[in-house]
Every structure is written in C-alpha cells, then in structure tokens.
Scaffold this motif. Sequence first.
Motif, short mmCIF file in Angstrom:
data_model
loop_
_atom_site.label_atom_id
_atom_site.label_comp_id
_atom_site.label_asym_id
_atom_site.label_seq_id
_atom_site.Cartn_x
_atom_site.Cartn_y
_atom_site.Cartn_z
N THR A 143 15.59 14.20 38.18
CA THR A 143 16.56 13.99 39.25
C THR A 143 15.90 13.18 40.36
O THR A 143 14.68 13.03 40.38
CB THR A 143 17.05 15.34 39.81
N ARG A 145 15.99 12.27 44.73
CA ARG A 145 16.43 12.68 46.06
C ARG A 145 16.84 11.43 46.81
O ARG A 145 16.07 10.47 46.89
CB ARG A 145 15.28 13.38 46.78
N GLU A 153 20.67 15.45 45.72
CA GLU A 153 19.75 15.49 44.58
C GLU A 153 20.59 15.34 43.32
O GLU A 153 21.35 16.24 42.96
CB GLU A 153 18.95 16.79 44.56
#
Length: 243
Positions: A143, A145, A153
């Motif tokens: 993932t 940010r 996220e």
Amino acid sequence: MSDAMRVFAGECTTTFEDRIQRGHVVVLVKPDRTVLVHDADGYQPVAWLTRPDSLTVEADDAGFGLTARTTERTLRVVSHSLAGRATYPVSEAGVPVGRHPETGGTLVRTRGSVVDLESDDEYPLVSGASVLDETCPQCGLPTMRVERGDVFEVCIDRACDPLDDAVTERFDREWACPDCGSDLRVIRRRGRLLLGCDAYPDCETAVTLPAGVAVGDCDCGLPVFETATGRRCLDGTCDRWAE
Ligand SMILES: [Zn+2]
Ligand SMILES: [Zn+2]
Ligand SMILES: [Zn+2]
C-alpha cells in the motif's frame, strides 16, 4: 528487464574531442544510448557521452566501431582486436519494497513507480506517495501513503483500490467554488486529482489537490493546506490568503 545494455570489449582506439587513447577497454552502451569507455583504473570512464543525439554501431566477428554524437561532441571507439561482446538485460535499480503476490518477483521502488522485476509490471505512483510495509487486503501488493487534503492509505495499484474513490468519498462537494459558490467536485485529469467547479463549463475554476493535509480555512472559503513547502491556500494564486 525492459531494456538492454550492450557491452563491447577489446583493444581499442578511443577518440574524444582532441584526445586519443589506446588500450584494452570495456565499452558500455546503455538503453538511453549513453556510452562509457572503461579502462583498468578507478571508477571513472576514460571517455563518455551521456545520451548522445545519435549513435551508430558497427560490429561483426572481427571487431566493432562506435560513433556517438551530440551537436558539440563526438566520441569514437574503434577496436583493433576483439575480446568479446554481449547484450544483457538491465532495468532501473530501485529500493526493494516487497514481493509481487502473483509472480513472486521482487518489487522495487524507482523514481516514479513500483516495478515488478519478474514481470516488468509497473505501478505508477502519484506525486509525494510513500510505499508502506502493509499490503493490500484485496490483492497483496504494497500500500502507499498519500496526502491529498487528508492522509489516505491505498493500494499502489490504482485499478485495485483507487485513490480517486477514497478522495472523492472524503472531499467531493466538501468545499464551495470561490468564484461562483457551486460545489467543488473531485475530478481526475491526466492522472492528477483536481477540485473542479460543478458549474463547468459556465465556471472553469479548477485547482490541483496538492500533496498535503487540510488544516483550516482561508478567507476565500477554500481550505488551507499544510504541504512540504509550508502552509498555503488550496488556490495557490489566492490573494486573500495571509499567513
Ligand atoms: Zn490491491
Ligand atoms: Zn465556480
Ligand atoms: Zn484562499
């Protein structure tokens, strides 16, 4: 491995500007045509030309000749005896950030994206994104940010868990157009997220959502963003913003 590096080795004459050098050298030709001539000493090439405008290569079993040109410079390498030549796959070297859940390949972060070294699949990152250790519950990819008014996220694969949807859910119709008062809508244009006036095309107001978090309101009604370069009105040209 999306590209190839060509390697030539032999006893050569290298001519660059007014300098002529002869010796056993290794010549590297990068995918962007950059030519580097290395001899036995140190890390520095004895001659090089970065991304020349043109490059011609003649090579056969007996030897090779290379000519690289920019508008001002010419680098020429001619072999007198051939030690060998080969072509190897190369990619941009990046920071390892995990494994691809399907191919098992190592994922590396390069300047603008995450690349799977096994399949060559590329996941372009939005500006300012940082790749996280956590993986996406849906597909197993890492993932990222991202700051776009808030902290999001989401999966690095924008097709899996679109940042666009998360930002839309959070900020669509959140603020009013400073010019006409209509709602500002979250829209995507050329990969970038913008807030555009709902009255388009009558009102053409549109501002890019910068990498940053909304921390307050400007006198114009738009949010104030905390970005890497400081606080500012969402509209970078706003004349009612005072720090
Ligand atoms: Zn995913
Ligand atoms: Zn408007
Ligand atoms: Zn403002």
